[in-house]
Each structure stands twice: as structure tokens, then as C-alpha cells.
Enzyme design. Structure first.
Site, PDB file in Angstrom:
ATOM      1  N   ASP A   1       0.819  -1.207   0.000  1.00  0.00           N
ATOM      2  CA  ASP A   1       0.000   0.000   0.000  1.00  0.00           C
ATOM      3  C   ASP A   1       0.855   1.259   0.000  1.00  0.00           C
ATOM      4  O   ASP A   1       2.074   1.222   0.211  1.00  0.00           O
ATOM      5  CB  ASP A   1      -0.909   0.013   1.229  1.00  0.00           C
ATOM      6  CG  ASP A   1      -1.930  -1.100   1.214  1.00  0.00           C
ATOM      7  OD1 ASP A   1      -2.258  -1.581   0.116  1.00  0.00           O
ATOM      8  OD2 ASP A   1      -2.394  -1.490   2.306  1.00  0.00           O
TER       9      ASP A   1
ATOM     10  N   TYR B   1       6.635 -10.044   6.667  1.00  0.00           N
ATOM     11  CA  TYR B   1       6.521  -8.607   6.927  1.00  0.00           C
ATOM     12  C   TYR B   1       7.099  -8.268   8.300  1.00  0.00           C
ATOM     13  O   TYR B   1       7.037  -9.073   9.232  1.00  0.00           O
ATOM     14  CB  TYR B   1       5.054  -8.174   6.904  1.00  0.00           C
ATOM     15  CG  TYR B   1       4.445  -8.104   5.527  1.00  0.00           C
ATOM     16  CD1 TYR B   1       4.469  -6.927   4.782  1.00  0.00           C
ATOM     17  CD2 TYR B   1       3.827  -9.224   4.966  1.00  0.00           C
ATOM     18  CE1 TYR B   1       3.907  -6.861   3.519  1.00  0.00           C
ATOM     19  CE2 TYR B   1       3.262  -9.167   3.694  1.00  0.00           C
ATOM     20  CZ  TYR B   1       3.311  -7.979   2.981  1.00  0.00           C
ATOM     21  OH  TYR B   1       2.763  -7.924   1.725  1.00  0.00           O
TER      22      TYR B   1
END
Length: 281
Positions: A69, A127
Site C-alpha cells: 500500500d 513482513y
């Protein structure tokens, strides 16, 4: 489990006379509206594709292992492109790094293995989310580390994180904008620790790896864990949030600036232990 991933049986492969090149890319997401090209807004995919097109002399599009994003960073994103250019695979990294903005670096370039697809061949994505207390933030942390007023106890955060390991329906931590047909995901790693930054300062890190993640899932899990710990919520109450499969049970979505795509793995054996442990449940 892997048999439930619903990946396509076939996908686009290089045309006759073309080769598939794999890139490992790192980028500072602060300057981009995410990975994916979108209109006239700056994106990582669009920036790399434009430079590749100039280098190869024909329109060339790079495809990533997944989207990040706006504001999200990558330590090592994996991607590929197809080309008829005769440039040696290993030289693409050198050439691209002379032409790309400094916010994007190509770590490596190589000939892709037979049948490789950056997205559909992926076995896991890892992540990291980085956090500091506001009073310990350095000027260099802006846009790269997420500040909180006070760090919650790491043991309590770790108790929540352990609840997330395994195969679960993560509807609670999915954005209302997520369009996935299934909210079930496999989480291989979910843990909190304290690491040192480049200046020797302590940073609270959440580390997670899984087969795939829902839209805003990691940020929602982080934000909920931080808020729950600040309120002193016990492990059982946090587990109830997950098991409720209700978005209303999530407390907060953490900002994008602390999130990093740390690595992408194509090694089918790396998390075979997860299949052995959870696959028959």
C-alpha cells in the site's frame, strides 16, 4: 493448507523469443502511492516499468509478488518481467540502479527458473512492523517507524502473537475493502522482539510470515495488539477477538509507515514443518 490456495492452473509465460527475468527490489515507500500502477500517481511498479521500457527499447511491465500500500516499504520485493532484449540477466540490476531514483534499489537480477511467476510461485511472504516510543523517535525515523506514546509489555504482546500462528479465518483483521473469496490464511511466524536500528537505538518489531495476507491484515493485527496490550487485555480475550470473525472486534489499523515487506520466499521446503504440523487438522 497448500491444497486450498486456489492458485490458477496456468498463467502467462514468456512469448516466443522472450526471456523471463527475476528482480529482487528494495524501496522506500514514502514517495509512492503503493506498488501498483494507478493513473498518474507515482508507484513503484510504474517507475520500474518506465525505466525498463527505456532500457529495452519497448514497453516492458514488471510484475510483483504482491501489492504494498501507499507508504509501505520493502526490504526485498520479488518481481519479474519478460523481454526479448539481449542484455545479460545479471546486468539489469547494474543498469537499472544507474537510472532509477535512489528510493528504489535493485538488489539482484537473474534469469527466472522455468515456470516461474513472481506472484503465483510465491510460497511465503514475511513482513516487519517497526515501532518506537514517541520520546525516542529520531528525525530519520519519520515515515519509517511508527511512534506510540508508550511501549506495551513485550511478553503480553508475544502472548497475543502466538494466538495468530496456524490456519485461521482472519475476518476480524481484514479491511472492509478486502475482496478475497476466503479469509482463511496460514501464518507461519508471528512474534514480537526488540532489535537495534542503524544508530543502536532499540526498536520494537513485529515479525510475521504467511502464505498470503488479507488487505490491511498485518496493520490491523499490529494496531489491535498494541491497543489491547495498552489496556492490559489478557491472551484469552485477544483470542476471542480472532475467533469472533468480526471486523468490529479489531481495535485499530496501524499506520502504513512502520510496515515493511521483508522477504518473499519461493522455497517449497522452507515451511514444510507447518504442513506436517497443521496440514491434517
Amino acid at each position: 493448507m497448500r491444497s486450498d490456495w486456489n492458485r490458477p492452473d496456468t498463467y502467462d509465460m514468456p512469448k516466443e523469443g522472450e526471456r523471463r527475468i527475476m528482480l529482487r527490489v528494495s524501496y522506500d515507500g514514502s514517495e509512492y502511492h503503493g506498488w501498483q500502477s494507478q493513473g498518474g500517481l507515482p508507484s513503484v511498479q510504474g517507475t520500474i516499468s518506465d525505466v525498463l521500457s527505456a532500457v529495452t527499447g519497448c514497453e516492458t511491465v514488471v510484475y510483483g509478488s504482491g501489492r504494498t500500500d501507499s507508504g509501505v516499504h520493502a526490504l526485498s520485493q520479488a518481481c519479474h518481467f519478460d523481454t526479448s532484449s539481449m542484455i545479460e540477466p545479471g546486468k539489469f540490476a547494474v543498469i537499472l540502479n544507474t537510472k532509477l531514483p535512489k528510493s528504489i534499489r535493485v538488489l539482484s537480477s537473474s534469469a527466472a527458473p522455468e515456470g516461474f511467476h513472481a506472484r503465483y510461485s510465491t510460497m511465503s511472504r514475511e513482513y516487519w512492523y517497526l515501532i518506537k516510543e514517541s520520546c525516542a523517535m529520531l528525525p530519520f525515523d519519520r515515515g519509517h517507524v511508527s511512534p506510540v506514546k508508550k511501549l506495551p509489555p513485550v511478553p503480553l504482546l508475544s502472548s497475543y502473537a502466538s494466538v495468530l500462528v496456524g490456519t485461521h479465518d482472519f475476518t476480524t483483521f481484514a479491511s472492509a475493502r478486502d475482496q478475497s473469496l476466503s479469509r482463511v490464511r496460514d501464518i507461519y511466524i508471528s512474534e514480537w522482539d526488540v532489535i537495534a536500528d542503524a544508530y543502536g537505538m532499540p526498536v520494537l518489531r513485529y515479525r510475521t510470515a504467511g502464505n498470503a495476507f488479507l488487505y490491511h491484515q498485518v496493520r490491523s493485527m499490529v494496531g489491535t495488539m498494541i491497543e489491547a496490550a495498552a489496556a492490559g487485555e489478557d491472551e484469552g480475550s485477544f483470542r476471542s477477538r480472532l475467533e469472533a470473525r468480526d471486523r468490529e472486534k479489531a481495535l485499530r489499523t496501524a499506520p502504513s509507515d512502520g510496515l515493511y515487506l521483508a522477504s518473499v520466499s519461493y522455497d517449497a521446503a522452507e515451511y514444510q514443518w507447518f504442513e506436517d504440523r497443521y496440514g491434517k487438522q
